[in-house]
Scaffold this motif. Structure first.
Motif, PDB file in Angstrom:
ATOM      1  N   ASP A  15     -93.797  16.672  -8.568  1.00 29.37           N
ATOM      2  CA  ASP A  15     -93.266  17.221  -9.819  1.00 29.37           C
ATOM      3  C   ASP A  15     -92.934  18.705  -9.694  1.00 29.37           C
ATOM      4  O   ASP A  15     -92.368  19.303 -10.618  1.00 29.37           O
ATOM      5  CB  ASP A  15     -94.218  16.972 -10.983  1.00 29.37           C
ATOM      6  CG  ASP A  15     -95.536  17.731 -10.856  1.00 29.37           C
ATOM      7  OD1 ASP A  15     -95.850  18.222  -9.749  1.00 29.37           O
ATOM      8  OD2 ASP A  15     -96.251  17.842 -11.869  1.00 29.37           O
ATOM      9  N   LYS A  16     -93.266  19.311  -8.555  1.00 34.85           N
ATOM     10  CA  LYS A  16     -92.934  20.714  -8.303  1.00 34.85           C
ATOM     11  C   LYS A  16     -91.703  20.861  -7.410  1.00 34.85           C
ATOM     12  O   LYS A  16     -91.291  21.982  -7.104  1.00 34.85           O
ATOM     13  CB  LYS A  16     -94.121  21.432  -7.644  1.00 34.85           C
ATOM     14  CG  LYS A  16     -95.406  21.401  -8.478  1.00 34.85           C
ATOM     15  CD  LYS A  16     -96.530  22.132  -7.766  1.00 34.85           C
ATOM     16  CE  LYS A  16     -97.828  22.048  -8.566  1.00 34.85           C
ATOM     17  NZ  LYS A  16     -97.692  22.670  -9.904  1.00 34.85           N
ATOM     18  N   ILE A  17     -91.120  19.746  -6.994  1.00 34.02           N
ATOM     19  CA  ILE A  17     -90.021  19.752  -6.027  1.00 34.02           C
ATOM     20  C   ILE A  17     -88.784  19.090  -6.626  1.00 34.02           C
ATOM     21  O   ILE A  17     -88.849  17.981  -7.146  1.00 34.02           O
ATOM     22  CB  ILE A  17     -90.428  18.999  -4.746  1.00 34.02           C
ATOM     23  CG1 ILE A  17     -91.592  19.708  -4.051  1.00 34.02           C
ATOM     24  CG2 ILE A  17     -89.241  18.861  -3.802  1.00 34.02           C
ATOM     25  CD1 ILE A  17     -92.168  18.925  -2.877  1.00 34.02           C
ATOM     26  N   SER A  18     -87.651  19.795  -6.543  1.00 38.40           N
ATOM     27  CA  SER A  18     -86.370  19.228  -6.959  1.00 38.40           C
ATOM     28  C   SER A  18     -85.402  19.283  -5.783  1.00 38.40           C
ATOM     29  O   SER A  18     -85.192  20.355  -5.195  1.00 38.40           O
ATOM     30  CB  SER A  18     -85.780  20.013  -8.140  1.00 38.40           C
ATOM     31  OG  SER A  18     -86.590  19.898  -9.288  1.00 38.40           O
ATOM     32  N   LEU A  19     -84.843  18.137  -5.431  1.00 36.93           N
ATOM     33  CA  LEU A  19     -83.857  18.045  -4.357  1.00 36.93           C
ATOM     34  C   LEU A  19     -82.477  18.005  -5.009  1.00 36.93           C
ATOM     35  O   LEU A  19     -82.162  17.080  -5.759  1.00 36.93           O
ATOM     36  CB  LEU A  19     -84.103  16.792  -3.515  1.00 36.93           C
ATOM     37  CG  LEU A  19     -85.553  16.587  -3.030  1.00 36.93           C
ATOM     38  CD1 LEU A  19     -85.642  15.353  -2.146  1.00 36.93           C
ATOM     39  CD2 LEU A  19     -86.080  17.824  -2.309  1.00 36.93           C
ATOM     40  N   VAL A  20     -81.670  19.010  -4.737  1.00 35.79           N
ATOM     41  CA  VAL A  20     -80.429  19.225  -5.483  1.00 35.79           C
ATOM     42  C   VAL A  20     -79.224  18.880  -4.605  1.00 35.79           C
ATOM     43  O   VAL A  20     -78.982  19.533  -3.583  1.00 35.79           O
ATOM     44  CB  VAL A  20     -80.325  20.686  -5.951  1.00 35.79           C
ATOM     45  CG1 VAL A  20     -79.076  20.882  -6.812  1.00 35.79           C
ATOM     46  CG2 VAL A  20     -81.576  21.097  -6.725  1.00 35.79           C
ATOM     47  N   THR A  21     -78.463  17.876  -4.998  1.00 34.07           N
ATOM     48  CA  THR A  21     -77.354  17.405  -4.164  1.00 34.07           C
ATOM     49  C   THR A  21     -76.016  17.380  -4.896  1.00 34.07           C
ATOM     50  O   THR A  21     -75.032  16.893  -4.355  1.00 34.07           O
ATOM     51  CB  THR A  21     -77.660  15.990  -3.629  1.00 34.07           C
ATOM     52  OG1 THR A  21     -77.900  15.108  -4.741  1.00 34.07           O
ATOM     53  CG2 THR A  21     -78.890  16.002  -2.725  1.00 34.07           C
ATOM     54  N   THR A  22     -75.965  17.909  -6.122  1.00 31.73           N
ATOM     55  CA  THR A  22     -74.705  17.994  -6.851  1.00 31.73           C
ATOM     56  C   THR A  22     -74.480  19.444  -7.280  1.00 31.73           C
ATOM     57  O   THR A  22     -75.436  20.206  -7.464  1.00 31.73           O
ATOM     58  CB  THR A  22     -74.692  17.108  -8.104  1.00 31.73           C
ATOM     59  OG1 THR A  22     -75.640  17.633  -9.071  1.00 31.73           O
ATOM     60  CG2 THR A  22     -75.057  15.671  -7.763  1.00 31.73           C
ATOM     61  N   ILE A  23     -73.221  19.807  -7.479  1.00 36.36           N
ATOM     62  CA  ILE A  23     -72.931  21.195  -7.871  1.00 36.36           C
ATOM     63  C   ILE A  23     -73.409  21.462  -9.295  1.00 36.36           C
ATOM     64  O   ILE A  23     -73.849  22.578  -9.612  1.00 36.36           O
ATOM     65  CB  ILE A  23     -71.423  21.511  -7.693  1.00 36.36           C
ATOM     66  CG1 ILE A  23     -71.200  23.022  -7.715  1.00 36.36           C
ATOM     67  CG2 ILE A  23     -70.584  20.773  -8.717  1.00 36.36           C
ATOM     68  CD1 ILE A  23     -71.892  23.785  -6.611  1.00 36.36           C
ATOM     69  N   GLN A  24     -73.395  20.434 -10.134  1.00 30.81           N
ATOM     70  CA  GLN A  24     -73.924  20.610 -11.482  1.00 30.81           C
ATOM     71  C   GLN A  24     -75.429  20.892 -11.430  1.00 30.81           C
ATOM     72  O   GLN A  24     -75.942  21.758 -12.137  1.00 30.81           O
ATOM     73  CB  GLN A  24     -73.643  19.362 -12.325  1.00 30.81           C
ATOM     74  CG  GLN A  24     -72.180  19.086 -12.598  1.00 30.81           C
ATOM     75  CD  GLN A  24     -71.491  18.332 -11.474  1.00 30.81           C
ATOM     76  OE1 GLN A  24     -72.105  17.982 -10.457  1.00 30.81           O
ATOM     77  NE2 GLN A  24     -70.200  18.071 -11.656  1.00 30.81           N
ATOM     78  N   GLY A  25     -76.121  20.158 -10.573  1.00 28.93           N
ATOM     79  CA  GLY A  25     -77.540  20.386 -10.405  1.00 28.93           C
ATOM     80  C   GLY A  25     -77.829  21.762  -9.826  1.00 28.93           C
ATOM     81  O   GLY A  25     -78.809  22.418 -10.189  1.00 28.93           O
ATOM     82  N   ALA A  26     -76.967  22.218  -8.916  1.00 34.41           N
ATOM     83  CA  ALA A  26     -77.150  23.542  -8.318  1.00 34.41           C
ATOM     84  C   ALA A  26     -76.997  24.634  -9.364  1.00 34.41           C
ATOM     85  O   ALA A  26     -77.780  25.593  -9.397  1.00 34.41           O
ATOM     86  CB  ALA A  26     -76.155  23.744  -7.182  1.00 34.41           C
ATOM     87  N   ARG A  27     -76.012  24.499 -10.231  1.00 33.51           N
ATOM     88  CA  ARG A  27     -75.835  25.510 -11.282  1.00 33.51           C
ATOM     89  C   ARG A  27     -77.063  25.573 -12.187  1.00 33.51           C
ATOM     90  O   ARG A  27     -77.541  26.660 -12.538  1.00 33.51           O
ATOM     91  CB  ARG A  27     -74.590  25.192 -12.112  1.00 33.51           C
ATOM     92  CG  ARG A  27     -73.278  25.341 -11.366  1.00 33.51           C
ATOM     93  CD  ARG A  27     -72.107  25.307 -12.334  1.00 33.51           C
ATOM     94  NE  ARG A  27     -70.846  25.104 -11.625  1.00 33.51           N
ATOM     95  CZ  ARG A  27     -70.189  23.958 -11.557  1.00 33.51           C
ATOM     96  NH1 ARG A  27     -70.671  22.870 -12.158  1.00 33.51           N
ATOM     97  NH2 ARG A  27     -69.045  23.871 -10.893  1.00 33.51           N
ATOM     98  N   ALA A  28     -77.592  24.423 -12.556  1.00 32.00           N
ATOM     99  CA  ALA A  28     -78.781  24.385 -13.410  1.00 32.00           C
ATOM    100  C   ALA A  28     -79.989  24.961 -12.682  1.00 32.00           C
ATOM    101  O   ALA A  28     -80.806  25.683 -13.275  1.00 32.00           O
ATOM    102  CB  ALA A  28     -79.057  22.947 -13.853  1.00 32.00           C
ATOM    103  N   ALA A  29     -80.105  24.662 -11.393  1.00 37.29           N
ATOM    104  CA  ALA A  29     -81.240  25.156 -10.614  1.00 37.29           C
ATOM    105  C   ALA A  29     -81.228  26.679 -10.534  1.00 37.29           C
ATOM    106  O   ALA A  29     -82.263  27.336 -10.745  1.00 37.29           O
ATOM    107  CB  ALA A  29     -81.207  24.560  -9.214  1.00 37.29           C
ATOM    108  N   PHE A  30     -80.083  27.263 -10.253  1.00 37.61           N
ATOM    109  CA  PHE A  30     -80.028  28.723 -10.128  1.00 37.61           C
ATOM    110  C   PHE A  30     -80.191  29.406 -11.481  1.00 37.61           C
ATOM    111  O   PHE A  30     -80.735  30.521 -11.549  1.00 37.61           O
ATOM    112  CB  PHE A  30     -78.741  29.151  -9.433  1.00 37.61           C
ATOM    113  CG  PHE A  30     -78.833  29.040  -7.939  1.00 37.61           C
ATOM    114  CD1 PHE A  30     -79.533  29.971  -7.195  1.00 37.61           C
ATOM    115  CD2 PHE A  30     -78.249  27.970  -7.279  1.00 37.61           C
ATOM    116  CE1 PHE A  30     -79.645  29.858  -5.821  1.00 37.61           C
ATOM    117  CE2 PHE A  30     -78.351  27.848  -5.894  1.00 37.61           C
ATOM    118  CZ  PHE A  30     -79.055  28.796  -5.161  1.00 37.61           C
ATOM    119  N   LYS A  31     -79.773  28.774 -12.532  1.00 35.88           N
ATOM    120  CA  LYS A  31     -80.030  29.326 -13.864  1.00 35.88           C
ATOM    121  C   LYS A  31     -81.527  29.426 -14.105  1.00 35.88           C
ATOM    122  O   LYS A  31     -82.031  30.432 -14.630  1.00 35.88           O
ATOM    123  CB  LYS A  31     -79.379  28.439 -14.933  1.00 35.88           C
ATOM    124  CG  LYS A  31     -79.573  28.965 -16.353  1.00 35.88           C
ATOM    125  CD  LYS A  31     -78.875  28.071 -17.368  1.00 35.88           C
ATOM    126  CE  LYS A  31     -79.073  28.607 -18.789  1.00 35.88           C
ATOM    127  NZ  LYS A  31     -78.403  27.736 -19.804  1.00 35.88           N
TER     128      LYS A  31
END
Length: 204
Positions: A15-31
């Motif tokens: 629950d502490k790890i997110s694997l990000v493979t889409t650009i939408q997910g990347a934008r949310a992650a960096f926010k």
């Protein structure tokens, strides 16, 4: 060696790890990552130096506030279009241009990878910390070794290398399934963040 101070199973860590493979997910992650003033980052690569003809940056993981996001880069199973990959690099560059603080276990290695990936401009825009140097200063003879796994076992009571499936193929992570690679990378960044906290306490 200290008693266990962090989760010691993948089940407890997921629950502490997110694997990000889409650009939408990347934008949310960096926010989300931008909300923190302190982060830790780690690269997984093929070749230690990024200038070799066959060198590949395979993934990057960035941890902050007890959560970590792992992003594929040039892994064979990464699904970025050229446009999406360029956007991802822009997000990474922007993140490290905020004037905040970031930690790597081997800053010499990870900074070289980062500057080669997004450009040298970020070098002076972040305050960098290195847990390899921080741990070496506590054990100048290096009797126990200064690897991330050894130091996490010593200060946190858990070695992240014992938890990751991909650790068995660390000499050539190109061959590792993407999910395993990203989890391995994520653990390194997250445990680097936790190790930094312990080293700060030990140095105070």
């Amino acid at each position: 060696e200290k008693p266990q101070r962090v989760p010691d199973t993948m089940a407890a860590l997921r629950d502490k790890i997110s694997l990000v493979t889409t650009i939408q997910g990347a934008r949310a992650a960096f926010k989300d990552l931008k909300e923190s003033d302190l982060s830790a980052f780690d690269f997984e690569c093929f070749r230690l130096k990024p200038y070799a003809d066959d060198a590949l940056p395979l993934s990057i993981a960035i941890a902050a506030d007890n959560h970590v996001y792992a992003f594929p880069l040039k892994h064979r199973k990464a699904s970025w279009t050229d446009s999406e990959y360029a956007q991802l690099l822009d997000l990474i560059k922007d993140f490290f241009s905020q004037g905040k603080e970031s930690i790597a276990h081997s800053a010499v290695f990870d900074l070289e990878q980062l500057l080669h990936l997004v450009g040298p401009e970020v070098a002076r825009k972040t305050k960098w910390h290195c847990t390899f140097i921080g741990s070496h200063l506590l054990d100048v003879n290096g009797k126990g070794g200064n690897s991330l796994g050894v130091r996490c076992q010593e200060f946190l009571g858990v070695n992240p290398k014992d938890l990751a499936v991909a650790a068995a193929n660390v000499k050539d992570l190109r061959r590792e399934p993407l999910h395993n690679l990203l989890e391995y990378n994520a653990l390194d960044a997250l445990f680097t963040l936790w190790l930094h906290d312990e080293l700060e306490e030990a140095h105070s």
